[in-house]
Design a protein around this motif. Structure first.
Motif, PDB file in Angstrom:
ATOM      1  N   VAL A 172       0.874  -1.168   0.000  1.00  0.00           N
ATOM      2  CA  VAL A 172       0.000   0.000   0.000  1.00  0.00           C
ATOM      3  C   VAL A 172       0.916   1.225   0.000  1.00  0.00           C
ATOM      4  CG1 VAL A 172      -1.853   1.232   1.189  1.00  0.00           C
ATOM      5  CG2 VAL A 172      -1.732  -1.267   1.359  1.00  0.00           C
ATOM      6  N   PRO A 173       1.247   1.745  -1.188  1.00  0.00           N
ATOM      7  CA  PRO A 173       2.150   2.899  -1.238  1.00  0.00           C
ATOM      8  C   PRO A 173       1.643   4.045  -0.361  1.00  0.00           C
ATOM      9  CG  PRO A 173       1.771   2.035  -3.437  1.00  0.00           C
ATOM     10  CD  PRO A 173       0.815   1.332  -2.518  1.00  0.00           C
ATOM     11  N   LEU A 174       2.566   4.741   0.273  1.00  0.00           N
ATOM     12  CA  LEU A 174       2.201   5.839   1.167  1.00  0.00           C
ATOM     13  C   LEU A 174       1.292   6.847   0.475  1.00  0.00           C
ATOM     14  CD1 LEU A 174       2.497   7.091   3.956  1.00  0.00           C
ATOM     15  CD2 LEU A 174       4.562   8.242   3.148  1.00  0.00           C
ATOM     16  N   ALA A 175       1.542   7.133  -0.786  1.00  0.00           N
ATOM     17  CA  ALA A 175       0.719   8.090  -1.536  1.00  0.00           C
ATOM     18  C   ALA A 175      -0.731   7.622  -1.660  1.00  0.00           C
ATOM     19  CB  ALA A 175       1.313   8.317  -2.927  1.00  0.00           C
ATOM     20  N   ASP A 176      -0.970   6.312  -1.569  1.00  0.00           N
ATOM     21  CA  ASP A 176      -2.315   5.750  -1.704  1.00  0.00           C
ATOM     22  C   ASP A 176      -2.945   5.377  -0.367  1.00  0.00           C
ATOM     23  OD1 ASP A 176      -1.803   5.895  -4.420  1.00  0.00           O
ATOM     24  OD2 ASP A 176      -1.305   3.767  -4.602  1.00  0.00           O
ATOM     25  N   LEU A 177      -2.223   5.556   0.715  1.00  0.00           N
ATOM     26  CA  LEU A 177      -2.676   5.055   2.015  1.00  0.00           C
ATOM     27  C   LEU A 177      -4.027   5.635   2.425  1.00  0.00           C
ATOM     28  CD1 LEU A 177      -2.033   3.273   4.471  1.00  0.00           C
ATOM     29  CD2 LEU A 177      -0.924   5.261   5.490  1.00  0.00           C
ATOM     30  N   GLU A 178      -4.202   6.920   2.260  1.00  0.00           N
ATOM     31  CA  GLU A 178      -5.446   7.555   2.705  1.00  0.00           C
ATOM     32  C   GLU A 178      -6.664   6.932   2.026  1.00  0.00           C
ATOM     33  OE1 GLU A 178      -7.685   9.679   5.133  1.00  0.00           O
ATOM     34  OE2 GLU A 178      -5.497   9.642   5.249  1.00  0.00           O
ATOM     35  N   ARG A 179      -6.596   6.737   0.718  1.00  0.00           N
ATOM     36  CA  ARG A 179      -7.765   6.193   0.021  1.00  0.00           C
ATOM     37  C   ARG A 179      -7.868   4.672   0.158  1.00  0.00           C
ATOM     38  NH1 ARG A 179      -6.803   3.776  -4.870  1.00  0.00           N
ATOM     39  NH2 ARG A 179      -4.775   4.307  -5.742  1.00  0.00           N
ATOM     40  N   ARG A 180      -6.772   3.994   0.534  1.00  0.00           N
ATOM     41  CA  ARG A 180      -6.796   2.531   0.617  1.00  0.00           C
ATOM     42  C   ARG A 180      -6.800   1.988   2.039  1.00  0.00           C
ATOM     43  NH1 ARG A 180      -2.385  -0.072  -3.092  1.00  0.00           N
ATOM     44  NH2 ARG A 180      -3.340  -1.904  -2.148  1.00  0.00           N
ATOM     45  N   LYS A 181      -6.861   2.867   3.044  1.00  0.00           N
ATOM     46  CA  LYS A 181      -6.784   2.363   4.417  1.00  0.00           C
ATOM     47  C   LYS A 181      -7.959   1.463   4.779  1.00  0.00           C
ATOM     48  CE  LYS A 181      -8.343   6.611   6.501  1.00  0.00           C
ATOM     49  NZ  LYS A 181      -7.889   7.806   7.150  1.00  0.00           N
ATOM     50  N   GLY A 182      -9.058   1.571   4.048  1.00  0.00           N
ATOM     51  CA  GLY A 182     -10.185   0.669   4.274  1.00  0.00           C
ATOM     52  C   GLY A 182      -9.824  -0.787   4.023  1.00  0.00           C
ATOM     53  N   GLU A 183      -8.862  -1.013   3.123  1.00  0.00           N
ATOM     54  CA  GLU A 183      -8.408  -2.378   2.840  1.00  0.00           C
ATOM     55  C   GLU A 183      -7.717  -3.006   4.049  1.00  0.00           C
ATOM     56  OE1 GLU A 183      -5.972  -2.536  -0.715  1.00  0.00           O
ATOM     57  OE2 GLU A 183      -7.192  -0.962  -1.636  1.00  0.00           O
ATOM     58  N   LEU A 184      -7.250  -2.155   4.964  1.00  0.00           N
ATOM     59  CA  LEU A 184      -6.557  -2.662   6.146  1.00  0.00           C
ATOM     60  C   LEU A 184      -7.504  -2.940   7.309  1.00  0.00           C
ATOM     61  CD1 LEU A 184      -3.452  -0.291   6.044  1.00  0.00           C
ATOM     62  CD2 LEU A 184      -3.603  -2.647   5.236  1.00  0.00           C
ATOM     63  N   GLU A 185      -8.776  -2.559   7.159  1.00  0.00           N
ATOM     64  CA  GLU A 185      -9.758  -2.744   8.233  1.00  0.00           C
ATOM     65  C   GLU A 185      -9.828  -4.189   8.720  1.00  0.00           C
ATOM     66  OE1 GLU A 185     -11.661  -0.844  10.231  1.00  0.00           O
ATOM     67  OE2 GLU A 185     -10.683   0.903   9.344  1.00  0.00           O
TER      68      GLU A 185
ATOM     69  N   GLY B 279      10.245 -11.252  -6.530  1.00  0.00           N
ATOM     70  CA  GLY B 279       9.343 -11.401  -7.668  1.00  0.00           C
ATOM     71  C   GLY B 279       8.813 -10.049  -8.098  1.00  0.00           C
ATOM     72  N   SER B 280       8.519  -9.897  -9.362  1.00  0.00           N
ATOM     73  CA  SER B 280       8.071  -8.599  -9.856  1.00  0.00           C
ATOM     74  C   SER B 280       6.564  -8.411  -9.760  1.00  0.00           C
ATOM     75  CB  SER B 280       8.506  -8.410 -11.310  1.00  0.00           C
ATOM     76  OG  SER B 280       7.945  -9.420 -12.108  1.00  0.00           O
ATOM     77  N   ARG B 281       5.825  -9.474  -9.436  1.00  0.00           N
ATOM     78  CA  ARG B 281       4.375  -9.307  -9.345  1.00  0.00           C
ATOM     79  C   ARG B 281       4.036  -8.489  -8.101  1.00  0.00           C
ATOM     80  NH1 ARG B 281       2.287 -12.338  -5.366  1.00  0.00           N
ATOM     81  NH2 ARG B 281       3.586 -14.026  -4.645  1.00  0.00           N
ATOM     82  N   ARG B 282       2.962  -7.760  -8.196  1.00  0.00           N
ATOM     83  CA  ARG B 282       2.544  -6.915  -7.084  1.00  0.00           C
ATOM     84  C   ARG B 282       1.629  -7.700  -6.163  1.00  0.00           C
ATOM     85  NH1 ARG B 282      -0.025  -1.727  -8.829  1.00  0.00           N
ATOM     86  NH2 ARG B 282       0.294  -1.233  -6.671  1.00  0.00           N
ATOM     87  N   ASN B 283       1.908  -7.635  -4.876  1.00  0.00           N
ATOM     88  CA  ASN B 283       1.083  -8.274  -3.865  1.00  0.00           C
ATOM     89  C   ASN B 283       0.110  -7.227  -3.335  1.00  0.00           C
ATOM     90  OD1 ASN B 283      -0.016  -9.406  -1.596  1.00  0.00           O
ATOM     91  ND2 ASN B 283       1.911 -10.142  -0.765  1.00  0.00           N
ATOM     92  N   GLU B 284      -1.120  -7.376  -3.642  1.00  0.00           N
ATOM     93  CA  GLU B 284      -2.107  -6.362  -3.249  1.00  0.00           C
ATOM     94  C   GLU B 284      -2.988  -6.841  -2.099  1.00  0.00           C
ATOM     95  OE1 GLU B 284      -2.188  -3.368  -4.271  1.00  0.00           O
ATOM     96  OE2 GLU B 284      -0.749  -3.575  -5.884  1.00  0.00           O
ATOM     97  N   GLY B 285      -2.462  -7.659  -1.236  1.00  0.00           N
ATOM     98  CA  GLY B 285      -3.258  -8.027  -0.061  1.00  0.00           C
ATOM     99  C   GLY B 285      -3.361  -9.513   0.135  1.00  0.00           C
ATOM    100  N   LYS B 286      -2.247 -10.182   0.111  1.00  0.00           N
ATOM    101  CA  LYS B 286      -2.288 -11.624   0.273  1.00  0.00           C
ATOM    102  C   LYS B 286      -1.886 -12.037   1.681  1.00  0.00           C
ATOM    103  CE  LYS B 286      -1.984 -12.545  -4.414  1.00  0.00           C
ATOM    104  NZ  LYS B 286      -2.159 -13.370  -5.433  1.00  0.00           N
ATOM    105  N   GLY B 287      -2.072 -11.153   2.656  1.00  0.00           N
ATOM    106  CA  GLY B 287      -1.763 -11.484   4.049  1.00  0.00           C
ATOM    107  C   GLY B 287      -2.663 -12.620   4.505  1.00  0.00           C
TER     108      GLY B 287
END
Length: 147
Positions: free
Chosen positions: A71-84, A136-144
Motif C-alpha cells: 500500500v504505497p504511502l501516496a495511496d494510504l489515505e484512500r486505501r486504508k479501508g483495505e486494512l480494516e 518477484g516482480s508481481r505486485r502483492n495487493e493483499g495476500k496477508g
C-alpha cells in the motif's frame, strides 16, 4: 587547549552533534513501536502480524518482505479501508529506511488503528540482518494470511 580556543566553533558543533545522537538513541530505545528485523519476525510468527510495505511500486518490485501487503504511502489515505480486516492484528509498517512508514503509522493511528509497529531501519536493515526478501516482480495487493 589553544586548539580548542582557536576552533571553539568546531568543538561546539562536535559537542552538539554528539548530544543530538545521544538524545536520538535514547528516544529510539524508549519508542516501543520500533522493531528490529528479528523482533518483527517474531511478531509475524507469534502474533500473526501483517507487514504493510508503503514504498512505491518500483521499490516494492525490487524486493519486499514475503507476504507483505503493498500500500504505497501516496495511496494510504484512500486505501486504508483495505486494512480494516487487519485492525485487530499487529501491523508492521515498512519502507526503505523507516521514515515513510513513520508517517504511515501516524495516519493509521488517526484512523483508530492501535497495534502499529515500525520496522527500524526499514528494508535496508531487514536485508542487512539476512532476513528473506521476495524479489518477484508481481505486485502483492493483499495476500496477508487471514485468521
Amino acid at each position: 587547549m589553544e586548539f580548542l580556543q582557536q576552533n571553539w566553533h568546531w568543538a561546539a558543533l562536535a559537542a552538539f552533534s554528539g548530544g543530538w545522537l545521544l538524545i536520538e538513541a535514547i528516544r529510539a530505545k524508549a519508542d516501543k513501536s520500533l522493531l528490529s528485523p528479528i523482533e518483527a519476525t517474531l511478531l509475524i510468527n507469534r502474533e500473526d502480524a501483517v507487514v504493510v510495505d508503503v514504498r512505491n511500486d518500483g521499490e516494492y518490485a525490487q524486493g519486499h518482505i514475503p507476504n507483505a501487503l503493498h500500500v504505497p504511502l501516496a495511496d494510504l489515505e484512500r486505501r486504508k479501508g483495505e486494512l480494516e480486516k487487519y485492525r485487530d492484528r499487529p501491523l508492521v509498517l515498512c519502507c526503505q529506511s523507516g521514515a515513510r512508514s513513520s508517517g504511515a503509522i501516524a495516519a493509521l493511528r488517526k484512523a483508530g488503528f492501535e497495534k502499529l509497529y515500525n520496522l527500524r531501519g526499514g528494508l535496508y536493515e531487514w536485508e542487512k540482518a539476512g532476513q528473506p526478501l521476495d524479489r518477484g516482480s508481481r505486485r502483492n495487493e493483499g495476500k496477508g494470511k487471514k485468521k
